[in-house]
Motif scaffolding. Structure first.
Motif, mmCIF file in Angstrom:
data_model
loop_
_atom_site.group_PDB
_atom_site.id
_atom_site.type_symbol
_atom_site.label_atom_id
_atom_site.label_comp_id
_atom_site.label_asym_id
_atom_site.label_seq_id
_atom_site.Cartn_x
_atom_site.Cartn_y
_atom_site.Cartn_z
ATOM 1 N N LEU B 95 39.627 35.098 41.649
ATOM 2 C CA LEU B 95 40.919 35.226 41.133
ATOM 3 C C LEU B 95 40.408 33.686 40.011
ATOM 4 C CD1 LEU B 95 44.200 35.324 41.969
ATOM 5 C CD2 LEU B 95 43.574 33.566 43.899
ATOM 6 N N LYS B 96 39.600 33.264 40.250
ATOM 7 C CA LYS B 96 39.640 31.797 39.682
ATOM 8 C C LYS B 96 38.715 32.524 38.098
ATOM 9 C CE LYS B 96 37.266 28.412 41.481
ATOM 10 N NZ LYS B 96 35.913 27.479 42.161
ATOM 11 N N GLU B 97 38.571 33.053 37.762
ATOM 12 C CA GLU B 97 37.771 34.043 36.932
ATOM 13 C C GLU B 97 38.658 34.700 35.934
ATOM 14 O OE1 GLU B 97 34.817 33.485 35.359
ATOM 15 O OE2 GLU B 97 34.453 31.852 36.674
ATOM 16 N N GLU B 98 39.962 34.647 36.699
ATOM 17 C CA GLU B 98 40.967 35.942 35.993
ATOM 18 C C GLU B 98 41.619 35.301 34.878
ATOM 19 O OE1 GLU B 98 44.699 36.006 37.935
ATOM 20 O OE2 GLU B 98 45.223 37.830 37.046
ATOM 21 N N ALA B 99 41.470 34.463 34.259
ATOM 22 C CA ALA B 99 41.667 33.676 33.198
ATOM 23 C C ALA B 99 41.062 33.745 31.557
ATOM 24 C CB ALA B 99 42.779 32.615 33.150
ATOM 25 N N ASN B 100 39.735 34.086 32.434
ATOM 26 C CA ASN B 100 39.035 33.739 31.127
ATOM 27 C C ASN B 100 38.770 35.014 30.393
ATOM 28 O OD1 ASN B 100 37.828 31.604 32.122
ATOM 29 N ND2 ASN B 100 36.013 32.469 33.615
ATOM 30 N N THR B 101 38.497 35.099 29.344
ATOM 31 C CA THR B 101 38.457 36.708 28.396
ATOM 32 C C THR B 101 37.170 37.453 29.076
ATOM 33 O OG1 THR B 101 37.398 35.280 26.911
ATOM 34 C CG2 THR B 101 39.798 36.193 26.491
ATOM 35 N N VAL B 102 36.181 36.774 29.181
ATOM 36 C CA VAL B 102 35.017 37.566 29.805
ATOM 37 C C VAL B 102 34.670 37.149 31.287
ATOM 38 C CG1 VAL B 102 32.791 38.865 29.122
ATOM 39 C CG2 VAL B 102 34.365 38.146 27.135
ATOM 40 N N PRO B 103 35.359 37.953 32.333
ATOM 41 C CA PRO B 103 35.317 36.636 33.708
ATOM 42 C C PRO B 103 34.256 37.131 34.294
ATOM 43 C CG PRO B 103 36.350 38.870 33.851
ATOM 44 C CD PRO B 103 36.093 38.760 32.300
ATOM 45 N N LYS B 104 33.459 36.762 34.909
ATOM 46 C CA LYS B 104 32.031 36.465 35.399
ATOM 47 C C LYS B 104 32.183 37.523 36.557
ATOM 48 C CE LYS B 104 28.656 33.080 35.549
ATOM 49 N NZ LYS B 104 28.320 31.797 34.988
ATOM 50 N N PHE B 105 33.439 37.290 37.028
ATOM 51 C CA PHE B 105 33.485 37.670 38.865
ATOM 52 C C PHE B 105 34.607 38.936 38.830
ATOM 53 C CE2 PHE B 105 30.289 34.483 39.610
ATOM 54 C CZ PHE B 105 29.670 35.328 41.477
ATOM 55 N N VAL B 106 34.104 39.979 38.954
ATOM 56 C CA VAL B 106 35.464 40.982 39.180
ATOM 57 C C VAL B 106 35.539 41.436 40.503
ATOM 58 C CG1 VAL B 106 36.080 40.970 36.579
ATOM 59 C CG2 VAL B 106 34.298 42.482 37.351
ATOM 60 N N GLU B 128 29.457 40.196 40.197
ATOM 61 C CA GLU B 128 28.982 39.663 39.104
ATOM 62 C C GLU B 128 28.646 40.424 37.906
ATOM 63 O OE1 GLU B 128 25.791 36.469 40.540
ATOM 64 O OE2 GLU B 128 26.502 35.895 38.280
ATOM 65 N N THR B 129 29.257 39.577 36.721
ATOM 66 C CA THR B 129 28.177 40.097 35.096
ATOM 67 C C THR B 129 27.576 38.960 34.956
ATOM 68 O OG1 THR B 129 30.615 41.542 34.695
ATOM 69 C CG2 THR B 129 28.755 41.038 33.023
ATOM 70 N N ASN B 130 26.528 39.205 34.169
ATOM 71 C CA ASN B 130 25.367 38.004 33.851
ATOM 72 C C ASN B 130 24.830 38.810 32.669
ATOM 73 O OD1 ASN B 130 23.555 39.119 34.563
ATOM 74 N ND2 ASN B 130 23.003 37.977 36.139
ATOM 75 N N PRO B 131 24.464 38.403 31.712
ATOM 76 C CA PRO B 131 24.164 38.555 30.557
ATOM 77 C C PRO B 131 23.250 40.111 30.600
ATOM 78 C CG PRO B 131 23.736 36.360 30.289
ATOM 79 C CD PRO B 131 24.199 36.879 31.447
ATOM 80 N N PHE B 132 22.447 39.727 31.905
ATOM 81 C CA PHE B 132 21.365 40.802 32.122
ATOM 82 C C PHE B 132 21.816 42.770 32.810
ATOM 83 C CE2 PHE B 132 17.273 41.862 35.321
ATOM 84 C CZ PHE B 132 16.981 43.451 34.081
ATOM 85 N N LYS B 133 22.545 42.068 33.571
ATOM 86 C CA LYS B 133 22.275 43.517 34.502
ATOM 87 C C LYS B 133 24.538 42.976 35.211
ATOM 88 C CE LYS B 133 21.472 44.573 38.653
ATOM 89 N NZ LYS B 133 20.552 45.021 39.291
ATOM 90 N N HIS B 134 24.913 43.514 35.868
ATOM 91 C CA HIS B 134 25.849 44.247 36.910
ATOM 92 C C HIS B 134 25.428 43.592 38.085
ATOM 93 C CE1 HIS B 134 29.230 44.967 33.742
ATOM 94 N NE2 HIS B 134 28.777 46.083 33.141
ATOM 95 N N LEU B 135 25.799 42.742 39.207
ATOM 96 C CA LEU B 135 24.852 42.307 40.192
ATOM 97 C C LEU B 135 26.520 42.138 41.286
ATOM 98 C CD1 LEU B 135 22.458 41.131 40.372
ATOM 99 C CD2 LEU B 135 23.666 38.751 41.112
#
Lengths: 188, 188
Positions: B95-106, B128-135
């Motif tokens: 929910l917190k990441e919703e506003a970000n253009t590239v949300p970290k947690f989806v 969780e999307t980090n530069p390396f992979k979808h976690l």
């Protein structure tokens, strides 16, 4: 595309068996709609619902062909186009008689089993009670709603109520702000 | 007896297949309830609904036994009593990441078939999307509602909305008559 011709709460005597019966206030609606499948044709739709039991749903869908067989079975003298009004006239007779201690015209819903429990077709009968006998003016076979039918019906109710609530919220807000403003102006 | 712990609209990416996906605003509720059958025990209930599609309903019911197998499968470190809060923490991250253009947690809802059409179990994944992979932090198997489930769910919604509407009508009337009265008094 449904055209609602009648929608009223009516007293209905629900008879589960020869032994068990109860009096309920049941919403009866009469609609004429155009069925699209398999091809376009007029259909009379009669629906019974109960606002105290959201899973209570009985429906009759009657097209011209069904009507012809009903007409010959029950010796009706009207044709399909005037049948909806004839049904409504009978329902209104029952409504008018509601206040009487011994109503002359009553609605019976005769069902083979308790509602919801594998219930088969039921009959909605318009019954006239005269000193001599019970006279059935019309007997309509209604089907209890399946889970899918009830699901669709409830979704429609919910959408309509949501729409109504949204309008109500808006109009209440407008009225309040209008009156508050007038009050403030008057107090100045 | 259900205790609601969380109820929010969250952005969910619904993936019907590898090719088709759409972003939706989905209501996610987390409840803890006591199941009575076959015997009394605590159950975590997670429910996904969509106010724009009243037939959209996905549910997970998880008791302690189910949780133990989930825990070993997904290498969880919390116990059953703190699991609901862990789930809520993850949902709040999304929910917190919703506003970000590239949300970290989806949130992803991965489903095998289109909604309503013989849909099998689906998975709600916290990714969780980090530069390396979808976690994938958590993957929960949800079942699409049957017609009976949806029917019951809609009946509950309808009853609650009716109650709310009745209260709203009453409070709007009271406010209006109160303000009208005060206005009349002031104008005198």
């Amino acid at each position: 595309m449904a055209d609602n011709l009648f929608c009223q709460k009516l007293p209905v005597l629900i008879k589960y068996s020869d032994l068990e019966e109860r009096k309920c206030s049941i919403q009866v609606s009469v609609d004429v709609q155009i069925a699209t499948s398999p091809h376009h044709r007029k259909e009379l739709v009669i629906r019974l619902t109960d606002e105290n039991d959201l899973f209570f749903l009985y429906t009759l869908k009657l097209n011209e062909e069904d009507f012809q067989s009903l007409k010959s079975q029950q010796g009706l003298l009207v044709d399909f186009s005037s049948f909806p009004q004839s049904v409504i006239d009978l329902l209104e007779l029952c409504l008018k008689e509601e206040a009487n201690t011994v109503p002359k015209f009553v609605l019976h819903l005769v069902t083979t089993s308790k509602l919801g429990v594998n219930s088969g077709p039921s009959h909605l009968n318009v019954v006239e009670t005269n000193p001599f006998k019970h006279l059935t003016h019309l007997s309509l076979k209604l089907l209890p709603g399946s889970d899918t039918d009830i699901k669709k019906y409830l979704a429609t109710c919910l959408s309509q109520l949501k729409e109504y609530t949204t309008k109500l919220e808006r109009s209440a807000e407008n009225k309040e702000s209008d009156l508050t403003q007038r009050l403030a102006q008057t107090q100045q």
